[in-house]
Write an enzyme that holds these catalytic residues in place. Structure first.
Site, PDB file in Angstrom:
ATOM      1  N   GLY A 129       0.830  -1.193   0.000  1.00  0.00           N
ATOM      2  CA  GLY A 129       0.000   0.000   0.000  1.00  0.00           C
ATOM      3  C   GLY A 129       0.866   1.245   0.000  1.00  0.00           C
ATOM      4  O   GLY A 129       2.017   1.207   0.436  1.00  0.00           O
TER       5      GLY A 129
ATOM      6  N   GLN B 141       3.278   9.941   0.963  1.00  0.00           N
ATOM      7  CA  GLN B 141       4.560   9.247   1.132  1.00  0.00           C
ATOM      8  C   GLN B 141       5.548   9.555   0.006  1.00  0.00           C
ATOM      9  O   GLN B 141       6.740   9.311   0.140  1.00  0.00           O
ATOM     10  CB  GLN B 141       4.338   7.739   1.246  1.00  0.00           C
ATOM     11  CG  GLN B 141       3.592   7.345   2.521  1.00  0.00           C
ATOM     12  CD  GLN B 141       3.381   5.849   2.599  1.00  0.00           C
ATOM     13  OE1 GLN B 141       2.416   5.343   2.046  1.00  0.00           O
ATOM     14  NE2 GLN B 141       4.280   5.144   3.251  1.00  0.00           N
TER      15      GLN B 141
ATOM     16  N   CYS C   5       5.354  -0.147   7.365  1.00  0.00           N
ATOM     17  CA  CYS C   5       5.073   1.026   6.538  1.00  0.00           C
ATOM     18  C   CYS C   5       6.343   1.414   5.789  1.00  0.00           C
ATOM     19  O   CYS C   5       7.422   1.430   6.381  1.00  0.00           O
ATOM     20  CB  CYS C   5       4.622   2.178   7.445  1.00  0.00           C
ATOM     21  SG  CYS C   5       4.255   3.695   6.568  1.00  0.00           S
ATOM     22  N   LEU C   6       6.197   1.739   4.509  1.00  0.00           N
ATOM     23  CA  LEU C   6       7.379   2.112   3.723  1.00  0.00           C
ATOM     24  C   LEU C   6       8.020   3.405   4.241  1.00  0.00           C
ATOM     25  O   LEU C   6       9.183   3.661   3.967  1.00  0.00           O
ATOM     26  CB  LEU C   6       7.009   2.266   2.239  1.00  0.00           C
ATOM     27  CG  LEU C   6       6.625   0.961   1.511  1.00  0.00           C
ATOM     28  CD1 LEU C   6       6.169   1.261   0.091  1.00  0.00           C
ATOM     29  CD2 LEU C   6       7.780  -0.024   1.501  1.00  0.00           C
TER      30      LEU C   6
ATOM     31  N   HIS D 142      -4.968   1.881   7.374  1.00  0.00           N
ATOM     32  CA  HIS D 142      -3.571   2.341   7.501  1.00  0.00           C
ATOM     33  C   HIS D 142      -3.306   3.485   6.509  1.00  0.00           C
ATOM     34  O   HIS D 142      -2.751   4.520   6.884  1.00  0.00           O
ATOM     35  CB  HIS D 142      -2.622   1.156   7.244  1.00  0.00           C
ATOM     36  CG  HIS D 142      -1.167   1.512   7.228  1.00  0.00           C
ATOM     37  ND1 HIS D 142      -0.271   1.018   8.161  1.00  0.00           N
ATOM     38  CD2 HIS D 142      -0.437   2.299   6.403  1.00  0.00           C
ATOM     39  CE1 HIS D 142       0.935   1.509   7.900  1.00  0.00           C
ATOM     40  NE2 HIS D 142       0.866   2.279   6.837  1.00  0.00           N
ATOM     41  N   GLU D 143      -3.721   3.287   5.256  1.00  0.00           N
ATOM     42  CA  GLU D 143      -3.457   4.300   4.233  1.00  0.00           C
ATOM     43  C   GLU D 143      -4.299   5.562   4.463  1.00  0.00           C
ATOM     44  O   GLU D 143      -3.816   6.676   4.248  1.00  0.00           O
ATOM     45  CB  GLU D 143      -3.704   3.734   2.829  1.00  0.00           C
ATOM     46  CG  GLU D 143      -2.853   2.515   2.462  1.00  0.00           C
ATOM     47  CD  GLU D 143      -1.358   2.710   2.671  1.00  0.00           C
ATOM     48  OE1 GLU D 143      -0.874   3.849   2.617  1.00  0.00           O
ATOM     49  OE2 GLU D 143      -0.665   1.699   2.907  1.00  0.00           O
TER      50      GLU D 143
ATOM     51  N   HIS E 292      -2.638   7.879   6.777  1.00  0.00           N
ATOM     52  CA  HIS E 292      -1.608   8.709   6.136  1.00  0.00           C
ATOM     53  C   HIS E 292      -2.213  10.014   5.608  1.00  0.00           C
ATOM     54  O   HIS E 292      -1.611  11.077   5.717  1.00  0.00           O
ATOM     55  CB  HIS E 292      -0.982   7.969   4.951  1.00  0.00           C
ATOM     56  CG  HIS E 292       0.125   7.035   5.314  1.00  0.00           C
ATOM     57  ND1 HIS E 292       1.285   7.452   5.912  1.00  0.00           N
ATOM     58  CD2 HIS E 292       0.261   5.695   5.152  1.00  0.00           C
ATOM     59  CE1 HIS E 292       2.081   6.415   6.100  1.00  0.00           C
ATOM     60  NE2 HIS E 292       1.486   5.324   5.652  1.00  0.00           N
TER      61      HIS E 292
HETATM   62 CO    CO Z   1       2.202   3.422   5.701  1.00  0.00          CO
END
Ligand code: CO
Length: 171
Positions: A45, A50, A95-96, A137-138, A141
């Site tokens: 995701g 990000q 998470c990236l 989660h996204e 963000h």
């Molecule tokens: Co994330």
């Protein structure tokens, strides 16, 4: 084009994103870049913030039953709204933007959502399982929140300590 992913504690990650107004070629190019970037970094995701774009866009691409990540399963989500939540579930998230850190996070087990497609079509949908978890989660963000903010106090403190050490080691 593969974009750079910003990582914690970059302050941009705390910013709220804005709704997309035009469902044009620029949006499509951004979505394509987000997909390339996510796949290149082995993510499931990614939110636009990000890659430093303050727009309410997220993508999710879960592995299928054969554990392959195929583009046909890619979910592109513009201007999402979580309408309803039910239940609770615990899942070890990563998470990236917080690379190589994984921890259990509690979230709703089922969600009802609304969003637009890349062409501006309004979709209403219900999710459970990993899709519901990834979606929440996204969405966080887009509201300027990271999953580490959901950790209990002591785990969060330990994370901050370890992260500082890690950043120091890299400089
Ligand atoms: Co994330």
């Amino acid at each position: 084009m593969i974009r750079e992913i910003i990582t914690y504690p970059n302050k941009l990650l705390k910013q709220k994103s804005h709704n997309v107004e035009d469902f044009n070629n620029e949006l499509h190019a951004l979505l394509d870049d987000m997909y390339e970037t996510m796949v290149a970094k082995n993510g499931i995701g990614l939110a636009a913030i990000q890659i430093a774009k303050r727009l309410n866009i997220l993508i999710i691409n879960l592995p299928n039953k054969e554990d392959n990540q195929v583009k046909e399963d890619l979910l592109e989500v513009i201007n999402p709204k979580i309408i309803e939540k039910k239940g609770s579930t615990l899942y070890t998230e990563g998470c990236l933007s917080v690379p190589e850190y994984y921890e259990d996070v509690e979230r709703a087990e089922w969600i009802k959502v609304e969003y637009h497609t890349r062409d501006g079509k309004l979709i209403s949908c219900e999710y459970d399982g990993l899709m519901a978890i990834a979606f929440q989660h996204e969405c966080d963000h887009l509201n300027g929140e990271l999953f580490i903010e959901k950790l209990p106090y002591l785990k969060r403190k330990k994370f901050e300590k370890d992260w500082k050490k890690k950043l120091k080691g890299k400089s």
